[in-house]
Design an enzyme around this catalytic site. Structure first.
Site, PDB file in Angstrom:
ATOM      1  N   ARG A  84     -83.295  50.923  93.391  1.00 12.00           N
ATOM      2  CA  ARG A  84     -84.232  49.774  93.318  1.00 12.00           C
ATOM      3  C   ARG A  84     -85.676  50.165  93.635  1.00 12.00           C
ATOM      4  O   ARG A  84     -86.480  49.334  94.041  1.00 12.00           O
ATOM      5  CB  ARG A  84     -83.786  48.628  94.235  1.00 12.00           C
ATOM      6  CG  ARG A  84     -82.422  48.097  93.858  1.00 12.00           C
ATOM      7  CD  ARG A  84     -82.145  46.749  94.460  1.00 12.00           C
ATOM      8  NE  ARG A  84     -80.841  46.290  94.035  1.00 12.00           N
ATOM      9  CZ  ARG A  84     -79.698  46.578  94.634  1.00 12.00           C
ATOM     10  NH1 ARG A  84     -79.699  47.324  95.727  1.00 12.00           N
ATOM     11  NH2 ARG A  84     -78.570  46.125  94.171  1.00 12.00           N
ATOM     12  N   LYS A 139     -97.753  51.519  84.489  1.00  8.20           N
ATOM     13  CA  LYS A 139     -96.880  51.127  83.379  1.00  8.20           C
ATOM     14  C   LYS A 139     -95.889  52.250  83.145  1.00  8.20           C
ATOM     15  O   LYS A 139     -96.276  53.395  82.911  1.00  8.20           O
ATOM     16  CB  LYS A 139     -97.694  50.900  82.100  1.00  8.20           C
ATOM     17  CG  LYS A 139     -98.347  49.535  82.031  1.00  8.20           C
ATOM     18  CD  LYS A 139     -98.917  49.292  80.653  1.00  8.20           C
ATOM     19  CE  LYS A 139     -99.584  47.935  80.556  1.00  8.20           C
ATOM     20  NZ  LYS A 139    -100.243  47.723  79.241  1.00  8.20           N
ATOM     21  N   GLU A 165    -108.568  58.095  73.829  1.00 11.52           N
ATOM     22  CA  GLU A 165    -108.470  57.136  74.943  1.00 11.52           C
ATOM     23  C   GLU A 165    -109.723  57.191  75.825  1.00 11.52           C
ATOM     24  O   GLU A 165    -110.104  56.192  76.424  1.00 11.52           O
ATOM     25  CB  GLU A 165    -107.218  57.394  75.792  1.00 11.52           C
ATOM     26  CG  GLU A 165    -105.899  57.303  75.031  1.00 11.52           C
ATOM     27  CD  GLU A 165    -105.360  55.875  74.869  1.00 11.52           C
ATOM     28  OE1 GLU A 165    -106.024  54.902  75.292  1.00 11.52           O
ATOM     29  OE2 GLU A 165    -104.255  55.750  74.304  1.00 11.52           O
ATOM     30  N   LYS A 191    -110.421  52.574  84.324  1.00 10.54           N
ATOM     31  CA  LYS A 191    -109.028  52.112  84.342  1.00 10.54           C
ATOM     32  C   LYS A 191    -108.663  51.552  85.712  1.00 10.54           C
ATOM     33  O   LYS A 191    -107.996  50.518  85.814  1.00 10.54           O
ATOM     34  CB  LYS A 191    -108.084  53.254  83.956  1.00 10.54           C
ATOM     35  CG  LYS A 191    -106.630  52.823  84.017  1.00 10.54           C
ATOM     36  CD  LYS A 191    -105.869  53.067  82.767  1.00 10.54           C
ATOM     37  CE  LYS A 191    -104.528  52.329  82.813  1.00 10.54           C
ATOM     38  NZ  LYS A 191    -103.562  52.834  81.859  1.00 10.54           N
ATOM     39  N   GLU A 199    -101.236  42.748  83.644  1.00 12.25           N
ATOM     40  CA  GLU A 199    -101.716  42.379  82.312  1.00 12.25           C
ATOM     41  C   GLU A 199    -101.592  40.882  82.035  1.00 12.25           C
ATOM     42  O   GLU A 199    -101.090  40.455  81.001  1.00 12.25           O
ATOM     43  CB  GLU A 199    -100.980  43.201  81.235  1.00 12.25           C
ATOM     44  CG  GLU A 199    -101.767  43.270  79.938  1.00 12.25           C
ATOM     45  CD  GLU A 199    -101.206  44.282  78.934  1.00 12.25           C
ATOM     46  OE1 GLU A 199    -101.032  45.459  79.322  1.00 12.25           O
ATOM     47  OE2 GLU A 199    -100.981  43.894  77.811  1.00 12.25           O
ATOM     48  N   ARG A 239    -106.475  43.252  81.515  1.00 10.17           N
ATOM     49  CA  ARG A 239    -105.854  44.569  81.284  1.00 10.17           C
ATOM     50  C   ARG A 239    -105.498  44.758  79.810  1.00 10.17           C
ATOM     51  O   ARG A 239    -105.444  45.868  79.314  1.00 10.17           O
ATOM     52  CB  ARG A 239    -104.614  44.739  82.169  1.00 10.17           C
ATOM     53  CG  ARG A 239    -103.973  46.097  81.983  1.00 10.17           C
ATOM     54  CD  ARG A 239    -103.054  46.518  83.091  1.00 10.17           C
ATOM     55  NE  ARG A 239    -102.508  47.840  82.813  1.00 10.17           N
ATOM     56  CZ  ARG A 239    -101.817  48.560  83.662  1.00 10.17           C
ATOM     57  NH1 ARG A 239    -101.578  48.086  84.869  1.00 10.17           N
ATOM     58  NH2 ARG A 239    -101.352  49.739  83.338  1.00 10.17           N
ATOM     59  N   ASN A 251    -105.628  47.771  75.530  1.00  7.97           N
ATOM     60  CA  ASN A 251    -104.835  47.958  74.314  1.00  7.97           C
ATOM     61  C   ASN A 251    -105.706  47.977  73.058  1.00  7.97           C
ATOM     62  O   ASN A 251    -105.178  47.876  71.948  1.00  7.97           O
ATOM     63  CB  ASN A 251    -103.789  46.836  74.191  1.00  7.97           C
ATOM     64  CG  ASN A 251    -102.802  46.874  75.340  1.00  7.97           C
ATOM     65  OD1 ASN A 251    -102.474  47.942  75.834  1.00  7.97           O
ATOM     66  ND2 ASN A 251    -102.340  45.714  75.771  1.00  7.97           N
ATOM     67  N   HIS A 256    -104.460  49.533  69.921  1.00 12.64           N
ATOM     68  CA  HIS A 256    -103.048  49.859  70.088  1.00 12.64           C
ATOM     69  C   HIS A 256    -102.132  49.008  69.216  1.00 12.64           C
ATOM     70  O   HIS A 256    -101.012  49.423  68.922  1.00 12.64           O
ATOM     71  CB  HIS A 256    -102.638  49.730  71.562  1.00 12.64           C
ATOM     72  CG  HIS A 256    -103.131  50.876  72.412  1.00 12.64           C
ATOM     73  ND1 HIS A 256    -104.469  51.199  72.507  1.00 12.64           N
ATOM     74  CD2 HIS A 256    -102.474  51.789  73.178  1.00 12.64           C
ATOM     75  CE1 HIS A 256    -104.603  52.249  73.313  1.00 12.64           C
ATOM     76  NE2 HIS A 256    -103.414  52.624  73.722  1.00 12.64           N
ATOM     77  N   HIS A 309     -99.883  51.310  67.323  1.00  6.70           N
ATOM     78  CA  HIS A 309     -98.445  51.376  67.612  1.00  6.70           C
ATOM     79  C   HIS A 309     -97.622  51.168  66.353  1.00  6.70           C
ATOM     80  O   HIS A 309     -96.552  51.761  66.196  1.00  6.70           O
ATOM     81  CB  HIS A 309     -98.060  50.300  68.632  1.00  6.70           C
ATOM     82  CG  HIS A 309     -98.262  50.714  70.061  1.00  6.70           C
ATOM     83  ND1 HIS A 309     -98.083  49.852  71.116  1.00  6.70           N
ATOM     84  CD2 HIS A 309     -98.629  51.906  70.604  1.00  6.70           C
ATOM     85  CE1 HIS A 309     -98.344  50.483  72.242  1.00  6.70           C
ATOM     86  NE2 HIS A 309     -98.679  51.723  71.963  1.00  6.70           N
ATOM     87  N   HIS A 327     -99.800  59.717  69.522  1.00  4.32           N
ATOM     88  CA  HIS A 327    -100.313  58.438  70.029  1.00  4.32           C
ATOM     89  C   HIS A 327    -101.832  58.306  69.917  1.00  4.32           C
ATOM     90  O   HIS A 327    -102.343  57.322  69.398  1.00  4.32           O
ATOM     91  CB  HIS A 327     -99.835  58.249  71.468  1.00  4.32           C
ATOM     92  CG  HIS A 327    -100.326  56.985  72.097  1.00  4.32           C
ATOM     93  ND1 HIS A 327     -99.901  55.744  71.675  1.00  4.32           N
ATOM     94  CD2 HIS A 327    -101.220  56.761  73.088  1.00  4.32           C
ATOM     95  CE1 HIS A 327    -100.511  54.812  72.392  1.00  4.32           C
ATOM     96  NE2 HIS A 327    -101.315  55.400  73.264  1.00  4.32           N
TER      97      HIS A 327
END
Ligand code: GLY
Length: 383
Positions: free
Chosen positions: A137, A159, A201, A242, A252, A256, A260, A263, A267, A281
């Site tokens: 956990r 993330k 990026e 960041k 997010e 945030r 993206n 993206h 993506h 990427h």
């Protein structure tokens, strides 16, 4: 985001580097940036978690190239309970590797007080971070990113996750690292293609809300690629940007999502290419960011010259700038729309995009009409 850095505000860190703090209260952590910062990792971990054991998760390429340096940095300071390697490449962000890594961590008896070290690029960071998030956990982990992309983006912000047949990063968790050590000297061994992909990026932070940074990159990218203080400055500026966003909107809920930029389109191309080396990427993000500017211009939100300026800069560094630059054939507009709809940035069927009013003026727009997206994709796939 409201803070706009001017080029003159860009601090030149001394050659030994810089530490950026991600201000998240008791989950806050340092990003230690600079050449040879890896050498101090053992001392930092020993201070962070006295007596803890660590398990290193890496990929075979990074482990082969830099494993000895990591072990030397930990020797006599921290006990390494296991070194777990995965095949390099996006295909390792999958359930099978997650199962293998978590079982190996349990075999090594990694306990709640121990630490996982994610030693590699974005794939290793996302996979090892997710394994740490779900193991018993949640155990703490340290990011030691070895690619430019991981140093300026994926290792910071918590993330973590894996890809599924439905798309990228669709299974995962927010789990902040306890420490990020970005050794900029490790980037010297990256292939030019990998460095360029990470650079997309870096440029992204200028395009989101820092036009001064983008202008500085336009004039200084050669020095950033060459290494030295300009590279440290670019990485530190990216990490500060960041860290600011993550501190303001960790999960997010709002701003945030600006990270993206590029993206959503990116993506979709990446998923169509099957997460293979055909399109990496950062390359997908480069094409996607230019498309975000083009789409914004089509919607009358920004000047077409802004798209040209972004495309000129990304082309100058050698990045692909349009879908036709992707090798191996292009998907149809319909297939791209399907992939965009699967993306997690879709809320109740409405298309959400990061759009721009200009360079350094990104914003999130919900309810973008699908018909506009389709028409734009048809147009761009023909170019
Ligand atoms: N790479 C986007 C984010 O961390 O939110």
């Amino acid at each position: 985001m409201t803070t706009h850095l001017k080029a003159s505000d860009l601090k030149t860190p001394d050659i030994s580097g810089e530490t950026v703090r991600v201000e998240l209260g008791e989950r806050g952590y340092d990003i230690v940036i600079g050449p040879n910062t890896l050498a101090g990792l053992g001392d930092r971990i020993a201070a962070l978690a006295p007596g803890a054991r660590v398990a290193v998760v890496s990929d075979r390429t990074v482990e082969g190239m830099h494993g000895d340096a990591l072990r030397a940095a930990l020797k006599g300071k921290v006990e390494i309970a296991a070194t777990i390697t995965v095949p390099p490449g996006e295909s390792s962000k999958c359930f099978a590797e997650l199962e293998r890594v978590t079982n190996a961590l349990l075999d090594a008896r990694i306990e709640r007080g121990d630490l996982v070290i994610a030693f590699g690029g974005g794939v290793v960071g996302d996979l090892a971070g997710f394994a740490a998030a779900i193991l018993r956990r949640g155990v703490r982990y340290v990011q030691v990113p070895t690619t430019l992309l991981a140093q300026v983006d994926s290792s910071v912000g918590g993330k973590t996750g894996i890809d599924t047949a439905h798309g990228k990063n669709l299974v995962g968790a927010f789990h902040q690292p306890a420490l990020v050590v970005a050794d900029t000297a490790l980037l010297d061994t990256l292939s030019p293609r990998e460095f360029r992909a990470g650079y997309a990026e870096v440029a992204k932070y200028g395009l989101i809300d820092d036009p001064g940074f983008f202008a500085w990159l336009e004039g200084s990218w050669r020095e950033v690629f060459a290494g030295g203080p300009a590279r440290i400055r670019a990485i530190a500026t990216s990490c500060r940007a960041k860290a600011r966003v993550v501190a303001a909107d960790e999960r997010e809920g709002g701003q945030r999502a600006l990270l993206n930029l590029g993206h959503t389109f990116g993506h979709a191309f990446e998923a169509d290419a099957g997460f293979t080396g055909r399109l990496v990427h950062g390359e997908a993000v480069a094409i996607g960011m230019i498309m975000a500017f083009g789409f914004s211009a089509r919607l009358g939100l920004c000047a077409p010259e802004d798209e040209d300026r972004v495309a000129r800069h990304l082309a100058a560094v050698g990045l692909p700038t349009k879908p036709s630059h992707i090798e191996g054939g292009l998907p149809s507009a319909g297939r791209l729309l399907d992939l965009i709809s699967q993306d997690k940035k879709v809320e109740r069927g409405a298309l959400t995009f990061v759009l721009v009013e200009g360079i350094g003026k990104a914003f999130v727009r919900k309810d973008v009409p699908e018909s506009e997206v389709r028409a734009f994709l048809v147009e761009r796939l023909e170019q």
